[in-house]
Design a protein around this motif. Structure first.
Motif, PDB file in Angstrom:
ATOM      1  N   ARG A  57       0.851  -1.199   0.000  1.00 37.09           N
ATOM      2  CA  ARG A  57       0.000   0.000   0.000  1.00 37.09           C
ATOM      3  C   ARG A  57       0.883   1.243   0.000  1.00 37.09           C
ATOM      4  NH1 ARG A  57       0.090   2.421   4.984  1.00 37.09           N
ATOM      5  NH2 ARG A  57       0.633   1.152   6.805  1.00 37.09           N
ATOM      6  N   SER A  61      -0.258   6.521   3.814  1.00 44.11           N
ATOM      7  CA  SER A  61      -1.494   6.099   4.475  1.00 44.11           C
ATOM      8  C   SER A  61      -2.287   5.225   3.515  1.00 44.11           C
ATOM      9  CB  SER A  61      -2.329   7.316   4.878  1.00 44.11           C
ATOM     10  OG  SER A  61      -3.626   6.931   5.258  1.00 44.11           O
ATOM     11  N   LEU A  62      -3.179   4.434   4.084  1.00 44.37           N
ATOM     12  CA  LEU A  62      -4.024   3.579   3.256  1.00 44.37           C
ATOM     13  C   LEU A  62      -5.018   4.396   2.431  1.00 44.37           C
ATOM     14  CD1 LEU A  62      -4.501   0.560   2.683  1.00 44.37           C
ATOM     15  CD2 LEU A  62      -6.213   0.558   4.507  1.00 44.37           C
ATOM     16  N   THR A  63      -5.250   5.637   2.836  1.00 42.79           N
ATOM     17  CA  THR A  63      -6.180   6.497   2.088  1.00 42.79           C
ATOM     18  C   THR A  63      -5.557   7.040   0.802  1.00 42.79           C
ATOM     19  OG1 THR A  63      -5.501   8.425   3.395  1.00 42.79           O
ATOM     20  CG2 THR A  63      -7.418   7.187   4.164  1.00 42.79           C
ATOM     21  N   PHE A  64      -4.233   6.931   0.677  1.00 45.31           N
ATOM     22  CA  PHE A  64      -3.555   7.340  -0.543  1.00 45.31           C
ATOM     23  C   PHE A  64      -3.402   6.127  -1.470  1.00 45.31           C
ATOM     24  CE2 PHE A  64      -2.472  10.577   2.474  1.00 45.31           C
ATOM     25  CZ  PHE A  64      -2.402  11.747   1.737  1.00 45.31           C
ATOM     26  N   VAL A  65      -3.286   6.380  -2.768  1.00 45.36           N
ATOM     27  CA  VAL A  65      -3.271   5.300  -3.752  1.00 45.36           C
ATOM     28  C   VAL A  65      -1.883   5.081  -4.330  1.00 45.36           C
ATOM     29  CG1 VAL A  65      -5.696   5.611  -4.358  1.00 45.36           C
ATOM     30  CG2 VAL A  65      -3.930   6.936  -5.570  1.00 45.36           C
ATOM     31  N   ASN A  87      -9.400  -2.182  -4.961  1.00 39.71           N
ATOM     32  CA  ASN A  87      -9.806  -0.845  -4.528  1.00 39.71           C
ATOM     33  C   ASN A  87     -11.023  -0.958  -3.615  1.00 39.71           C
ATOM     34  OD1 ASN A  87      -8.095   0.826  -6.494  1.00 39.71           O
ATOM     35  ND2 ASN A  87      -9.536   2.341  -5.688  1.00 39.71           N
ATOM     36  N   TRP A  88     -10.945  -0.328  -2.471  1.00 39.14           N
ATOM     37  CA  TRP A  88     -12.105  -0.269  -1.581  1.00 39.14           C
ATOM     38  C   TRP A  88     -13.174   0.614  -2.225  1.00 39.14           C
ATOM     39  CZ3 TRP A  88     -14.164  -2.346   2.711  1.00 39.14           C
ATOM     40  CH2 TRP A  88     -15.135  -1.619   3.403  1.00 39.14           C
ATOM     41  N   GLY A  90     -16.766   0.971  -0.780  1.00 37.76           N
ATOM     42  CA  GLY A  90     -17.498   1.649   0.289  1.00 37.76           C
ATOM     43  C   GLY A  90     -18.903   2.066  -0.062  1.00 37.76           C
ATOM     44  N   ILE A 158     -18.009   6.874  -1.686  1.00 37.26           N
ATOM     45  CA  ILE A 158     -16.733   7.439  -2.152  1.00 37.26           C
ATOM     46  C   ILE A 158     -16.822   7.764  -3.638  1.00 37.26           C
ATOM     47  CG2 ILE A 158     -14.252   7.014  -2.377  1.00 37.26           C
ATOM     48  CD1 ILE A 158     -14.508   5.018  -0.062  1.00 37.26           C
ATOM     49  N   ARG A 201      -7.184  11.109 -11.054  1.00 38.18           N
ATOM     50  CA  ARG A 201      -7.284  10.054 -10.047  1.00 38.18           C
ATOM     51  C   ARG A 201      -7.382   8.667 -10.666  1.00 38.18           C
ATOM     52  NH1 ARG A 201     -12.140  11.637  -6.206  1.00 38.18           N
ATOM     53  NH2 ARG A 201     -11.645   9.531  -5.446  1.00 38.18           N
ATOM     54  N   GLY A 206      -5.850   0.885  -4.551  1.00 36.93           N
ATOM     55  CA  GLY A 206      -5.651   1.021  -3.112  1.00 36.93           C
ATOM     56  C   GLY A 206      -4.515   0.154  -2.602  1.00 36.93           C
TER      57      GLY A 206
END
Length: 385
Positions: A57, A61-65, A87-88, A90, A158, A201, A206
């Motif tokens: 990852r 952070s896990l929020t970054f790709v 990819n999460w 949500g 998301i 993006r 993820g």
């Protein structure tokens, strides 16, 4: 035989007291088992992890790709056998309460890395061919009554909009620890939508799932992957799948410790109740035990009589507590299935429930039994008056 009959008679000489003590034991042992199961369920993902999979990852952070282009470079790393990505998503199904994990994946490579997701080859092929297709776990399908060919609308949080997926496969877990509460769909479908709305993006994922040849070389291979992207705009952090899962569990570690502490406090409380019951019983039968000793029964017999009665009540309460644990766990699991997808009472928990009930029965009667074994015959018989 004589001792057994005597124990049965004595255990229920005061029916109301015995029933209330049994009820307390049932509640305590069932609560102990449920709390232990909650704790184990949090670690189910760690226990189900494969030693032949790594997860890469973004190091920030896990929020970054990470760029999808990393996949080809990771494939070339020595020791890597295969690579996939996820990819999460949500999204929400129908209402806010109907939440479950959804992942956009590369179907062919992802399913190859997860052999514990058991489904027919026809279903796998149908999923791979249908860009609107999705596969779900058996538990999830049963929960919402889905079957092959059904169209499932998922409202994105998301990724905005309503996304319609067609169920092309339903997998069964290879064992009880396999998560059957997820939905997988085509990452490419998600990527195309993202590129249209937010071009910058697009072509990102993820996490990368990295298959390795030798589990003993996991740390070495992870180091090679991370070294390749060091000082880049998107550095990677690669770790074993179990370590990746533990990173989520560690966020709730304080809560888990508290739950475990409460489970043992419940046992201590019922121990105090049981000890009080056996002390009252011993005092009421002081003259009876003195009479038995006067008739020639030794101190050991008197002590065994009280210990046996306590253990009998504890065994009955423990057995009933374990029995009611299963329907309670099943009902609780159906409510928290999206958070704790694997919620089953383990053999270890059952063994601990048995041990706890027997320990309560023995410890609660140990002191009164010792006192009654040493009772003075004259003082005991004087108690009759």
């Amino acid at each position: 035989m004589f001792l057994t009959q005597l124990l049965l008679r004595n255990a229920f000489r005061h029916p109301l007291r015995s029933l209330l003590t049994l009820l307390g034991l049932v509640v305590a042992i069932a609560a102990f088992g449920l709390l232990r199961t909650v704790n184990e369920a949090w670690y189910a993902g760690v226990q189900a992890s494969s030693a032949t999979r790594l997860v890469a990852r973004n190091a920030t952070s896990l929020t970054f790709v990470l760029p999808i282009s990393y996949a080809q470079r990771i494939r070339g790393v020595d020791g890597v056998s295969s690579v996939s990505w996820a990819n999460w998503f949500g999204g929400i199904y129908q209402t806010e309460r109907n939440f479950f994990p959804q992942f956009g994946v590369d179907p062919a490579s992802y399913l190859k890395l997860y052999p514990e997701y058991v489904m027919s080859e026809d279903e796998k092929l149908a999923f791979i061919k249908d860009r609107q297709g999705a596969v779900v776990g058996r538990k999830l399908a049963n929960q919402y009554g889905w079957k092959l060919g059904d169209t499932v609308p998922i409202r994105g949080t998301i990724y905005p909009g309503t996304w319609n997926f067609t169920i092309r496969g339903i997998w069964e877990g290879r064992d009880a620890k396999t998560d059957e509460n997820q939905m997988l769909f085509h990452w490419q479908l998600l990527n195309e939508s993202v590129k249209k709305r937010f071009p910058k993006r697009g072509d990102s994922v993820g996490v990368f799932i990295v298959g390795i040849d030798d589990p003993s070389q996991a740390a070495t291979v992870a180091g090679r992957v991370d070294a390749m992207f060091k000082n880049s705009l998107a550095e990677s952090l690669t770790e074993t799948e179990s370590a990746f899962q533990l990173s989520f569990v560690s966020m709730s570690e304080a809560i888990l410790v508290a739950i475990e502490a409460v489970s043992y406090i419940v046992v201590l409380i019922i121990l105090a109740v049981m000890a009080n019951t056996m002390t009252m019983t011993a005092r009421e039968r002081l003259a009876e035990y003195a009479t038995l000793k006067a008739l020639g029964f030794g101190p050991g017999f008197v002590a065994r009589l009280l210990l046996g009665e306590s253990l009998l009540i504890a065994a009955l309460g423990g057995a009933m507590g374990i029995a009611v644990s299963f329907p309670i766990a099943a009902a609780f699991g159906s409510v928290v299935g999206s958070v704790l997808p694997v919620f089953e009472i383990s053999a270890t928990t059952i063994a601990l429930q048995i041990g706890a009930s027997m320990a309560v029965g023995f410890i609660a009667a140990a002191w009164p039994a010792w006192q009654m074994g040493r009772i003075d015959i004259v003082n005991g018989l004087r108690h009759v008056a």
